[in-house]
Scaffold this motif. Structure first.
Motif, PDB file in Angstrom:
ATOM      1  N   GLU A 104      76.157-107.233 -27.835  1.00  0.00           N
ATOM      2  CA  GLU A 104      75.692-107.162 -28.927  1.00  0.00           C
ATOM      3  C   GLU A 104      75.057-105.990 -29.564  1.00  0.00           C
ATOM      4  OE1 GLU A 104      76.292-110.246 -30.473  1.00  0.00           O
ATOM      5  OE2 GLU A 104      76.369-111.436 -28.147  1.00  0.00           O
ATOM      6  N   LYS A 105      75.711-105.188 -29.097  1.00  0.00           N
ATOM      7  CA  LYS A 105      75.454-104.064 -29.608  1.00  0.00           C
ATOM      8  C   LYS A 105      76.821-103.290 -29.626  1.00  0.00           C
ATOM      9  CE  LYS A 105      70.505-102.370 -28.003  1.00  0.00           C
ATOM     10  NZ  LYS A 105      69.494-102.893 -29.657  1.00  0.00           N
ATOM     11  N   THR A 106      76.859-102.618 -30.878  1.00  0.00           N
ATOM     12  CA  THR A 106      78.191-102.062 -31.439  1.00  0.00           C
ATOM     13  C   THR A 106      77.893-100.369 -31.167  1.00  0.00           C
ATOM     14  OG1 THR A 106      78.853-103.019 -33.407  1.00  0.00           O
ATOM     15  CG2 THR A 106      79.675-101.137 -33.322  1.00  0.00           C
ATOM     16  N   VAL A 107      78.844 -99.304 -30.629  1.00  0.00           N
ATOM     17  CA  VAL A 107      79.260 -98.227 -30.240  1.00  0.00           C
ATOM     18  C   VAL A 107      80.155 -97.388 -31.122  1.00  0.00           C
ATOM     19  CG1 VAL A 107      78.943 -96.873 -28.670  1.00  0.00           C
ATOM     20  CG2 VAL A 107      77.613 -99.165 -27.543  1.00  0.00           C
ATOM     21  N   LEU A 108      80.109 -96.383 -31.509  1.00  0.00           N
ATOM     22  CA  LEU A 108      80.897 -95.645 -32.149  1.00  0.00           C
ATOM     23  C   LEU A 108      81.769 -94.863 -31.172  1.00  0.00           C
ATOM     24  CD1 LEU A 108      83.725 -94.805 -33.994  1.00  0.00           C
ATOM     25  CD2 LEU A 108      81.417 -94.068 -35.500  1.00  0.00           C
ATOM     26  N   VAL A 109      82.903 -93.928 -30.257  1.00  0.00           N
ATOM     27  CA  VAL A 109      82.729 -92.948 -29.500  1.00  0.00           C
ATOM     28  C   VAL A 109      83.779 -92.319 -30.203  1.00  0.00           C
ATOM     29  CG1 VAL A 109      83.602 -92.542 -27.541  1.00  0.00           C
ATOM     30  CG2 VAL A 109      82.051 -94.557 -27.359  1.00  0.00           C
ATOM     31  N   THR A 110      83.565 -90.918 -30.489  1.00  0.00           N
ATOM     32  CA  THR A 110      85.085 -90.132 -31.011  1.00  0.00           C
ATOM     33  C   THR A 110      85.336 -89.545 -29.238  1.00  0.00           C
ATOM     34  OG1 THR A 110      83.435 -88.323 -30.590  1.00  0.00           O
ATOM     35  CG2 THR A 110      83.161 -89.696 -32.947  1.00  0.00           C
ATOM     36  N   GLY A 111      86.540 -88.629 -29.740  1.00  0.00           N
ATOM     37  CA  GLY A 111      87.073 -88.269 -29.134  1.00  0.00           C
ATOM     38  C   GLY A 111      87.291 -89.660 -26.954  1.00  0.00           C
ATOM     39  N   ALA A 112      87.272 -90.822 -27.627  1.00  0.00           N
ATOM     40  CA  ALA A 112      87.820 -92.261 -27.261  1.00  0.00           C
ATOM     41  C   ALA A 112      89.241 -92.296 -26.219  1.00  0.00           C
ATOM     42  CB  ALA A 112      86.894 -93.197 -27.836  1.00  0.00           C
ATOM     43  N   ALA A 113      90.028 -90.786 -26.300  1.00  0.00           N
ATOM     44  CA  ALA A 113      91.381 -91.787 -25.933  1.00  0.00           C
ATOM     45  C   ALA A 113      91.386 -90.834 -24.430  1.00  0.00           C
ATOM     46  CB  ALA A 113      92.491 -90.899 -27.095  1.00  0.00           C
ATOM     47  N   SER A 114      90.249 -90.169 -23.508  1.00  0.00           N
ATOM     48  CA  SER A 114      90.633 -89.525 -22.607  1.00  0.00           C
ATOM     49  C   SER A 114      89.899 -88.985 -21.859  1.00  0.00           C
ATOM     50  CB  SER A 114      91.720 -88.808 -22.818  1.00  0.00           C
ATOM     51  OG  SER A 114      91.695 -87.434 -23.246  1.00  0.00           O
ATOM     52  N   GLY A 115      88.865 -88.561 -20.697  1.00  0.00           N
ATOM     53  CA  GLY A 115      87.946 -88.066 -19.807  1.00  0.00           C
ATOM     54  C   GLY A 115      86.763 -88.577 -20.940  1.00  0.00           C
ATOM     55  N   ILE A 116      85.907 -87.427 -20.743  1.00  0.00           N
ATOM     56  CA  ILE A 116      84.255 -88.474 -21.286  1.00  0.00           C
ATOM     57  C   ILE A 116      84.706 -89.725 -21.683  1.00  0.00           C
ATOM     58  CG2 ILE A 116      82.180 -87.726 -21.529  1.00  0.00           C
ATOM     59  CD1 ILE A 116      82.535 -84.581 -20.661  1.00  0.00           C
TER      60      ILE A 116
END
Length: 253
Positions: free
Chosen positions: A6-18
């Motif tokens: 039920e939590k929302t996470v925003l990830v940048t640089g999400a296409a690869s790697g870390i």
């Protein structure tokens, strides 16, 4: 585990790697994930096979304030809230100060420092509402210097202290801010390094646990810092570096 249900996470640089490893980790633990990257083609490929009902794709350059504002708005519009920001998008250029152009220096600082600022500033009002957290990808290069990586070292040093300053200010609102500080990690940015056997062997001499690091291991540390398990932790730069900092970078005898 379902630490992020039920939590929302925003990830940048999400296409690869870390970044991609983080997106997968949070999805595995029940979260809804907004995946942001400048490389749309790679991002679309990365999203294939993930839980489509819990993934939102956003394309843009984090060095642009408008990208940050739009990504946070999309997260809230689509999922109703924002609980965690993973500030991960980054870049590097090689060269000492004499061989770093003004344009290259400006671009590294725009992505690695201003980009983190834009994302955190846009996200903070929503994170205050949810008493959420920010986890940033810094680097061991933000804790000590490297040769021939002047711009990158400068930017990651700024990120490491940004974490401390932001954590102090945000604590009154219940928002925690931490960073992981990886070393040599498999990613698009390190493809040339990973393919160099002599360089990998040299890193292995300096890392008690070996090298290179896997993005999933770094993502596990980031998930811990973002979770309630780390509720007493803020303002920390956590080396996730196979023991490099503990060995002070000295090779095995």
């Amino acid at each position: 585990m379902n630490r992020f249900r039920e939590k929302t996470v925003l990830v940048t640089g999400a296409a690869s790697g870390i970044g991609l490893a983080c997106a997968r980790r949070f999805l595995d633990e029940g979260a809804r994930v907004v995946m942001l990257d400048i490389d749309e083609a790679t991002l679309r490929k990365a999203v294939a096979g993930l839980a489509q009902d819990r993934v939102l794709v956003q394309v843009g350059d984090t060095a642009d304030k408008a990208t940050a504002v739009a990504a946070v708005k999309a997260a809230v519009d689509s999922f109703g809230r924002l609980d965690i920001l993973i500030n991960n998008a980054g870049m590097a250029t090689e060269g000492d100060i004499m061989h770093t152009s003004e344009d290259d220096f400006a671009r590294v600082m725009a992505v690695n420092v201003a980009g983190y600022f834009h994302m955190a500033k846009a996200a903070m009002p929503e994170l205050v509402k949810t008493r959420g957290s920010i986890v940033m990808t810094s680097s061991v290069s933000g804790l000590g210097g490297d040769w021939e990586l002047f711009a990158y070292n400068t930017s990651k040093g700024a990120v490491s202290n940004m974490v401390r300053a932001m954590a102090m200010d945000a604590a009154k609102d219940g928002v925690r801010v931490n960073a992981v500080n990886p070393s040599f990690t498999v990613s698009r940015m390190t493809e040339d390094m990973v393919s160099d056997p002599e360089l990998v062997a040299e890193f292995r001499k300096r890392m008690p646990l070996g090298a290179p690091e896997d993005p999933e291991g770094v993502a596990a540390a980031m998930a811990f810092l973002a979770s309630e398990d780390a509720r007493l932790i803020t303002g920390v730069n956590l080396p996730v570096d196979n023991g490099l900092m503990a060995s002070n970078g000295q090779p095995h005898q």
